[in-house]
Design a protein around this motif. Structure first.
Motif, PDB file in Angstrom:
ATOM      1  N   ARG A 306     -33.077  95.681 102.251  1.00  0.00           N
ATOM      2  CA  ARG A 306     -33.184  94.228 102.063  1.00  0.00           C
ATOM      3  C   ARG A 306     -34.353  93.931 101.133  1.00  0.00           C
ATOM      4  NH1 ARG A 306     -37.137  92.582 105.711  1.00  0.00           N
ATOM      5  NH2 ARG A 306     -37.615  94.084 107.358  1.00  0.00           N
ATOM      6  N   GLY A 307     -34.837  92.686 101.133  1.00  0.00           N
ATOM      7  CA  GLY A 307     -35.854  92.275 100.173  1.00  0.00           C
ATOM      8  C   GLY A 307     -35.197  91.751  98.920  1.00  0.00           C
ATOM      9  N   SER A 308     -35.999  91.372  97.926  1.00  0.00           N
ATOM     10  CA  SER A 308     -35.434  90.802  96.704  1.00  0.00           C
ATOM     11  C   SER A 308     -34.559  91.810  95.976  1.00  0.00           C
ATOM     12  CB  SER A 308     -36.556  90.325  95.775  1.00  0.00           C
ATOM     13  OG  SER A 308     -37.336  91.411  95.327  1.00  0.00           O
ATOM     14  N   ARG A 334     -33.764  86.018  90.666  1.00  0.00           N
ATOM     15  CA  ARG A 334     -34.644  86.186  91.827  1.00  0.00           C
ATOM     16  C   ARG A 334     -35.028  87.650  91.970  1.00  0.00           C
ATOM     17  NH1 ARG A 334     -37.507  87.906  94.782  1.00  0.00           N
ATOM     18  NH2 ARG A 334     -37.920  87.488  96.972  1.00  0.00           N
ATOM     19  N   PHE A 335     -34.080  88.507  91.600  1.00  0.00           N
ATOM     20  CA  PHE A 335     -34.333  89.945  91.721  1.00  0.00           C
ATOM     21  C   PHE A 335     -35.139  90.456  90.529  1.00  0.00           C
ATOM     22  CE2 PHE A 335     -31.994  93.342  89.383  1.00  0.00           C
ATOM     23  CZ  PHE A 335     -32.757  94.405  89.797  1.00  0.00           C
ATOM     24  N   LEU A 336     -34.756  90.063  89.355  1.00  0.00           N
ATOM     25  CA  LEU A 336     -35.390  90.638  88.179  1.00  0.00           C
ATOM     26  C   LEU A 336     -35.224  89.700  86.999  1.00  0.00           C
ATOM     27  CD1 LEU A 336     -36.834  93.347  87.824  1.00  0.00           C
ATOM     28  CD2 LEU A 336     -34.736  94.266  86.838  1.00  0.00           C
ATOM     29  N   ASN A 337     -36.302  89.546  86.228  1.00  0.00           N
ATOM     30  CA  ASN A 337     -36.209  88.785  84.990  1.00  0.00           C
ATOM     31  C   ASN A 337     -37.215  89.358  84.013  1.00  0.00           C
ATOM     32  OD1 ASN A 337     -38.817  87.022  85.023  1.00  0.00           O
ATOM     33  ND2 ASN A 337     -37.946  86.786  87.085  1.00  0.00           N
ATOM     34  N   SER A 559     -31.757  82.028 107.476  1.00  0.00           N
ATOM     35  CA  SER A 559     -32.860  81.519 106.648  1.00  0.00           C
ATOM     36  C   SER A 559     -33.393  80.187 107.148  1.00  0.00           C
ATOM     37  CB  SER A 559     -32.403  81.384 105.195  1.00  0.00           C
ATOM     38  OG  SER A 559     -33.501  81.191 104.347  1.00  0.00           O
ATOM     39  N   ILE A 560     -32.495  79.277 107.569  1.00  0.00           N
ATOM     40  CA  ILE A 560     -33.000  77.952 107.941  1.00  0.00           C
ATOM     41  C   ILE A 560     -33.719  77.956 109.285  1.00  0.00           C
ATOM     42  CG2 ILE A 560     -31.261  76.728 106.593  1.00  0.00           C
ATOM     43  CD1 ILE A 560     -29.787  76.052 109.127  1.00  0.00           C
ATOM     44  N   SER A 677     -35.260  85.388 100.849  1.00  0.00           N
ATOM     45  CA  SER A 677     -34.289  85.372  99.767  1.00  0.00           C
ATOM     46  C   SER A 677     -32.902  85.408 100.407  1.00  0.00           C
ATOM     47  CB  SER A 677     -34.479  86.582  98.846  1.00  0.00           C
ATOM     48  OG  SER A 677     -34.065  87.764  99.494  1.00  0.00           O
ATOM     49  N   LYS A 678     -31.908  84.952  99.639  1.00  0.00           N
ATOM     50  CA  LYS A 678     -30.550  84.916 100.177  1.00  0.00           C
ATOM     51  C   LYS A 678     -30.067  86.326 100.502  1.00  0.00           C
ATOM     52  CE  LYS A 678     -25.955  82.994  99.246  1.00  0.00           C
ATOM     53  NZ  LYS A 678     -25.114  82.282  98.252  1.00  0.00           N
TER      54      LYS A 678
END
Length: 988
Positions: A306-308, A334-337, A559-560, A677-678
């Protein structure tokens, strides 16, 4: 001139924060500064960074002490000297060896001894004598002139002022666990260990100009060149960077075929990711994670990635994660840019039983000189520091308890109490001791000692003195190898199903679990006790409110439920909009485009990044800073404030309404430290489905597995309660049928010997081994003869019913045991050749009482295996059950419950309120709400039974009692009265 300075990372000694030390040096106009914490280099990279910012030359080293004895200073001449210093410290700290009086293992380290340690003529080129100002009257000028290059100025700096000196003395008393009145002068530093102006220091040593020049030359000879914020991680997994690129592409494409076949959309994303991974030099990082996963697969270990990094299709193809980013429309950026400087987070969860082996593999695979567990430090917090100071001042425990509670309960304070409260406040957030990060591991290209000292905590794996913030500042990025009990539940349940029913389960058929109607019904009923992440009262209520029965809703729920979303009011908005689309309000047309899937509510970290980028025009690098800030991984607020200012400036420039911009920022900011993160939520939901499947189809084995892994939201007794609800027959521990852990045979369960409190592990092992070799125990006497158990251990086993197979009552067994013990003169060297029949006696009938077994179980196990309400001193008349609440909505009722757990919260007015979870007399779960006025008048009084009066309330299908009054109900009377009709307790 100041080469012997300490910060608060000289634990329980120094009083400067690292930044404050450098700032103070800058205020004094210093051009160089030396950091020498006691047996530590924990904060040296912050120190180097702060010094460079202030144009101060950093000198780094350590002050070596054997307990309280000052031995010498070590100063690194260069980066090699720092490596030597860290390695030297590590070797001695790990082995718990005293430091040598005179080390001889350095080539690039300067050693400075205190005056009187060694004669100047015996010193080597890199060795010096440090002279304090207070020692000038002891030194002869002729000695200095005879060896003019060997003497330097040593002016220690430990605290800021008189108040800080008092803090230092208190820290020393805490460290020595003694009264402050018992400290002698040698137990703490000289009151002179503060900054003075450089001119004053030179004036003090004016008669020894050689010392001044020697000190300046020493400072000139030291220089640390290591650049910060540059990649220090292992550069290549294979032979070269190009080989890494080729290997990662090959593995990813093979995995793509397995996951997707010929899907062109997925293939395009794989190619895009591989290019960016290569451009950012993250190939080796991905391959190392893949290598760890491959090892786990080969060993048959269950894991969750899990994680980003779980947003990555490459990670999905490498089987690092089981989350499909195409199916879930996971946000690639969100993962990589291209703006990202650190690799994505990969959090790999293993069973708590398997994790240490995985960690051991990483140490062996990549070399102990290049691997370390990541450290962290625990800090003094208000309650703990007041307790410590209370002990230092010799206050009785009752008075200390009152002081700790004093924040909510004003009291008449005397001088000592005021002193404790004053210094307690000053000591808050001081580092207290080194600890271990929950799962972070560092793998460096150069030896790890180039950057940190490694200590060896009881866990047995080398642990860095630096924390995650410093590691990142250096350029070392952690890999998280975590453990959780949920995976242990799954692995153990699969084993038990195979053992008990002969059925092999493929737990990775998650797609089938998600479409299984029985599993869906299990979620809809919120029958999730024991299931990973979805068993808490708050989560079960949320599942009911959302009528959750599908994967995507479960992902959102994961998440919520997090504090950032729930406390900001967005969880309530999400539920309302889920049920009534007419309540969906988009603050801006762009928000509809970005957040339509989540009804206009920001639920995931991706939502915040998308809004920051597409609504406010922040670039992806700036959006990533926001992401780091809200996940608690960004320590500096300066950059965060800069992003905030740019956000509002951009919004104004783009013509957005000020009110809407402010509300959107408030929602983003509320995520601080708590958002998922989702992909992270999706990974959790996958594991939740695996647990749900096992609970749905193999409920007995699953609950035994939960019990055997000793982890979950509730106490063990409530998992035994759930086990009984499945229809299993739960028996007390038995010397013939129990194992060390709880076991199941058919539908019959025997409680494990591990649950018998005060039963020695050595005897448990002997009982099981002897039974394995020589068969079942035939009688109590046979057991005694074969195990030689002592009287106390025998009494415990008899009390809990472990000899029920004999058919004798406990009182007879206790009589026989004591008789046998008295007549056992010695333990025989070998077993008897022939079994003698046990002596038989005609014993009187000892009376048995109906609930004696339950009371014995409570004493020995900590809980009763029988229905606990049989022990309750209230018969339940006039009370209603949890199942009746829906038909009594809005009515005032009385309920009876056994307390399971409470959750304390603060209202918006900072008042204390609570939520309660109980079992009712039918064994169903009962929820209660306790608002501040009620809770003040009727506080909880520990575990047990409570009678409550209140109003039935409902919130989106979840029913609870708003408690107006509550009374603790005791257990029934003495054993002699247990067989009589019990009179209900006098509860209003």
């Amino acid at each position: 001139m100041f080469i012997n300075c300490k910060t608060w990372f000289s634990y329980r000694y120094g009083t400067f924060s690292t930044e404050k030390l450098v700032d103070t040096a800058a205020e004094h106009g210093l051009s160089s500064l030396g950091l020498t914490n006691i047996n530590s280099t924990a904060d040296l990279w912050d120190f180097v960074d702060f010094c460079r910012t202030k144009s101060i030359k950093p000198i780094v080293g350590t002050e070596i002490r054997n307990e309280d004895k000052f031995c010498y200073l070590l100063l690194a001449k260069n980066d090699t000297g720092l490596l030597e210093t860290n390695r030297f410290l590590s070797q001695h700290l790990q082995a718990e060896q005293a430091f040598p009086e005179r080390p001889d293992c350095f080539s690039e380290v300067l050693i400075i001894y205190p005056l009187g340690s060694f004669a100047a003529q015996n010193l080597k080129k890199h060795e010096f004598i440090g002279v304090l100002a207070s020692e000038l009257n002891r030194i002869k000028k002729q000695e200095v002139e005879a060896f003019p290059k060997k003497y330097i100025i040593r002016h220690p700096v430990t605290f800021q002022d008189k108040t800080a000196f008092n803090i230092h003395r208190l820290l020393r008393a805490i460290g020595k666990n003694t009264l402050i009145s018992k400290l002698g002068e040698k137990d703490f530093a000289s009151p002179e260990e503060m900054f003075v102006s450089e001119a004053v220091l030179m004036s003090t040593f004016r008669n020894f100009p050689g010392m001044i020049s020697n000190t300046l030359q020493l400072i000139d000879s030291c220089e640390i060149k290591t650049e910060l914020h540059t990649d220090k991680n292992k550069k290549h997994y294979s032979a070269s960077g190009e080989d890494d690129r080729i290997l990662l592409e090959k593995l990813a494409m093979e995995g793509f075929q397995y996951r997707y076949g010929t899907n062109p959309v997925a293939k395009a994303r794989v190619i895009k990711e591989l290019k960016i991974i290569n451009d950012l030099n993250f190939n080796a990082y991905f391959l190392i994670v893949w290598d760890v996963i491959r090892y786990a697969q080969n060993r048959g270990f269950y894991y969750v990635g899990r994680g980003s990094g779980a947003n990555s299709i490459v990670a999905y193809c490498l089987k690092i994660t089981d989350v499909d980013p195409i199916k879930l429309d996971l946000y690639f950026e969100r993962f990589l840019n291209p703006h990202r400087t650190s690799p994505p987070d990969f959090d790999i969860d293993f069973s708590w039983k398997d994790r240490d082996e995985v960690i051991d593999y990483i140490f062996k695979r990549y070399g102990k000189d290049h691997v370390s567990l990541l450290g962290m430090y625990s800090t003094f917090q208000r309650r703990a520091v007041i307790r410590e100071l209370g002990k230092v001042f010799g206050l009785p425990k009752e008075e200390i308890d009152q002081l700790v509670r004093g924040k909510d309960q004003p009291m008449n304070e005397d001088k000592i109490q005021r002193t404790i409260l004053k210094y307690g406040q000053l000591l808050e957030n001081f580092p207290n001791h080194l600890s271990i990060h929950p799962g972070g591991m560092l793998i460096s290209e150069k030896p790890i000692y180039q950057y940190t000292v490694n200590e060896l905590p009881p866990k047995g794996f080398c642990t860095a003195q630096i924390d995650m913030f410093l590691a990142e500042k250096i350029g070392l990025f952690k890999l998280d190898i975590l453990s959780q009990r949920g995976l242990g539940h799954i692995k153990e349940a699969i084993r038990l199903v195979k053992q008990n029913r002969g059925i092999d389960i493929d737990i990775h058929r998650v797609e089938q679990f998600m479409s299984d109607p029985k599993v869906a019904e299990q979620i809809r009923k919120a029958d999730t006790i024991g299931c990973f992440y979805i068993e808490s009262p708050a989560m079960r209520q949320l599942l009911t409110k959302l009528k959750c029965d599908d994967y995507l809703t479960l992902v959102a729920a994961s998440s919520i439920i997090r504090p950032g979303v729930s406390q900001s009011g967005m969880m309530k908005q999400y539920i309302e909009r889920f049920h009534d689309p007419n309540k969906i309000i988009y603050l801006h047309p762009k928000m509809k485009e970005l957040l339509e899937e989540t009804f206009g509510v920001m639920v995931y970290q991706e939502d915040v990044i998308k809004v920051a980028h597409h609504f406010a025009g922040l670039d992806m690098g700036e959006a990533d800073i926001l992401r780091r800030a809200m996940s608690g991984k960004y320590r500096s607020h300066n950059r965060f404030n800069e992003i905030r200012e740019k956000y509002f400036a951009n919004c104004k420039e783009l013509g957005h309404d000020d009110t809407a911009s402010a509300e959107i920022w408030r929602q983003m900011e509320s995520f601080g430290g708590y958002s998922f993160s989702k992909a992270h939520s999706a990974s959790f939901a996958v594991e939740s489905y695996q647990s749900l499947y096992l609970k749905t189809y193999f409920p007995m084995e699953f609950m035994v597995a939960v019990i055997n892994n000793f982890g979950g939201f509730y106490a063990t007794e409530f998992y035994f309660h759930e086990l009984k609800r499945t229809g299993a027959k739960v028996n007390p521990p038995c010397v013939n049928r129990s194992e060390y852990l709880t076991n199941i045979r058919g539908e019959e369960v025997f409680v494990g010997l591990i649950h018998v409190q005060q039963l020695e592990k050595k005897l448990c092992d002997l009982i099981l081994q002897e039974r394995l070799v020589n068969g079942d125990y035939l009688s109590l006497e046979d057991f005694i003869e074969r195990t030689h158990a002592g009287p106390e251990q025998l009494n415990i086993l008899i009390s809990v019913g472990a000899f029920g197979f004999t058919g004798l009552g406990k009182k007879k067994l206790l009589w026989k045991a004591n008789f046998a013990q008295k007549h056992m003169t010695a333990i025989p060297d070998s077993p008897a050749l022939f079994k003698e029949p046990p002596m038989d006696f005609t014993l009187p009938d000892f009376p048995d009482y109906p609930l004696e077994d339950a009371l014995d179980e409570i004493n020995v196990l900590g809980f009763a295996l029988t229905d606990m309400f049989r022990l309750c001193a209230h018969d339940g008349k006039g009370t209603v059950l949890a199942a009746q609440l829906p038909e009594l909505l809005g009515k005032n009722v009385e309920v009876l419950g056994q307390l399971v757990v409470t959750k304390d919260v603060r209202t918006i007015h900072r008042e204390h309120m609570a939520f309660g979870t109980f079992l009712d007399p039918k064994g169903d779960w009962l929820d209660t709400v306790h608002f501040p006025p009620s809770l003040k008048r009727f506080p909880f009084q520990g575990k047990g039974f409570y009678k409550m009066r209140g109003k039935v309330v409902e919130d989106f299908g979840t029913f609870a009692v708003d408690v107006q009054a509550m009374w603790k109900v005791g257990l029934k009377g003495k054993k002699e009265e247990l067989n009589r009709k019990t009179v209900p307790a006098k509860v209003p």
